[in-house]
Design a protein around this motif. Structure first.
Motif, mmCIF file in Angstrom:
data_model
loop_
_atom_site.group_PDB
_atom_site.id
_atom_site.type_symbol
_atom_site.label_atom_id
_atom_site.label_comp_id
_atom_site.label_asym_id
_atom_site.label_seq_id
_atom_site.Cartn_x
_atom_site.Cartn_y
_atom_site.Cartn_z
ATOM 1 N N ARG A 76 4.703 -1.079 7.689
ATOM 2 C CA ARG A 76 5.617 -2.145 6.485
ATOM 3 C C ARG A 76 5.166 -3.522 6.064
ATOM 4 N N ALA A 77 4.741 -4.261 6.853
ATOM 5 C CA ALA A 77 4.267 -5.761 6.508
ATOM 6 C C ALA A 77 3.536 -5.875 5.784
ATOM 7 N N LEU A 78 2.960 -4.541 5.216
ATOM 8 C CA LEU A 78 1.856 -4.560 4.485
ATOM 9 C C LEU A 78 1.920 -3.616 3.264
ATOM 10 N N GLY A 79 3.274 -3.749 2.745
ATOM 11 C CA GLY A 79 3.703 -2.833 1.327
ATOM 12 C C GLY A 79 3.397 -1.299 1.571
ATOM 13 N N GLU A 80 3.200 -1.120 2.629
ATOM 14 C CA GLU A 80 3.134 0.479 2.445
ATOM 15 C C GLU A 80 4.173 1.013 2.467
ATOM 16 N N ASP A 81 4.824 2.383 1.377
ATOM 17 C CA ASP A 81 5.949 2.809 1.942
ATOM 18 C C ASP A 81 5.941 4.379 2.686
ATOM 19 N N ILE A 82 6.696 4.040 3.665
ATOM 20 C CA ILE A 82 6.348 4.781 5.256
ATOM 21 C C ILE A 82 7.739 5.443 5.578
ATOM 22 N N ALA A 83 8.772 6.103 4.459
ATOM 23 C CA ALA A 83 9.896 6.225 5.211
ATOM 24 C C ALA A 83 9.568 7.824 4.351
ATOM 25 N N ALA A 84 8.586 8.728 3.794
ATOM 26 C CA ALA A 84 8.544 9.763 3.694
ATOM 27 C C ALA A 84 6.943 10.291 4.718
ATOM 28 N N MET A 85 6.756 9.297 5.422
ATOM 29 C CA MET A 85 4.716 10.002 6.059
ATOM 30 C C MET A 85 5.295 10.074 6.800
ATOM 31 N N ALA A 87 3.723 10.788 10.977
ATOM 32 C CA ALA A 87 3.333 10.183 11.569
ATOM 33 C C ALA A 87 2.063 10.152 11.999
ATOM 34 N N LEU A 88 1.419 11.433 11.713
ATOM 35 C CA LEU A 88 0.050 11.738 12.099
ATOM 36 C C LEU A 88 -0.903 10.977 10.593
#
Length: 160
Positions: A76-85, A87-88
């Motif tokens: 998140r701090a890197l600006g990645e959208d992880i909402a639907a990502m 764990a793997l």
């Protein structure tokens, strides 16, 4: 630089992981001094049980907090959208970005942690072997945290 909220969350989670790692390092050092073997593992005294409990608690907490909190906070701090990502995929993305040495190695560390934390073999020898595997994995886990710490410093500067 990302929004201060993401950096604050990253800083707090990182500090929590560092605290677990410090206590885990102490437990590992004490375990080396104590030099438990398979035979002594059958007849643990109160101090040995406390030491092993500290190790187990800090080991599982560090890995859980890194996987469930720290790594998502990094992304998140890197600006990645992880909402639907899943764990793997997060672990693979961290590997791509150079924040995790190997997503596959992380998965192996997770398997070792699960076997140690959730399986209770009857044999003292088997329990001791799982402890040895977990101690080795704990050292690798702290190496992973060290890489993340170095990357944080390089990318975001001193957050403290």
């Amino acid at each position: 630089m990302k929004h201060p909220v993401e950096l604050l969350a990253l800083k707090q989670t990182h500090e929590q992981c560092l605290a677990h790692a410090d206590a885990l390092g102490e437990a590992l050092a004490d375990m080396r001094v104590r030099a438990l073997d398979a035979a002594s593992y059958e007849h643990l005294d109160k101090d040995d049980r406390r030491l092993l409990d500290q190790f187990a608690y800090r080991y599982t907490r560090l890995q859980d907090d890194m996987g469930a909190k720290l790594m998502p906070a990094v992304l998140r701090a890197l600006g990645e959208d992880i909402a639907a990502m899943p764990a793997l995929d997060r672990f693979a993305r961290l590997e791509q970005l150079g924040w995790l040495a190997s997503a596959d190695d992380w998965a192996t560390l997770r398997q070792i942690r699960n076997a140690f934390a959730h399986d209770y073999p009857d044999s003292a020898q088997e329990r001791f072997e799982r402890l040895q595997a977990a101690a080795s994995a704990a050292s690798q886990l702290m190496d992973c945290l060290g890489l993340i710490s170095r990357q944080m410093l390089q990318r975001f500067g001193d957050l403290h």
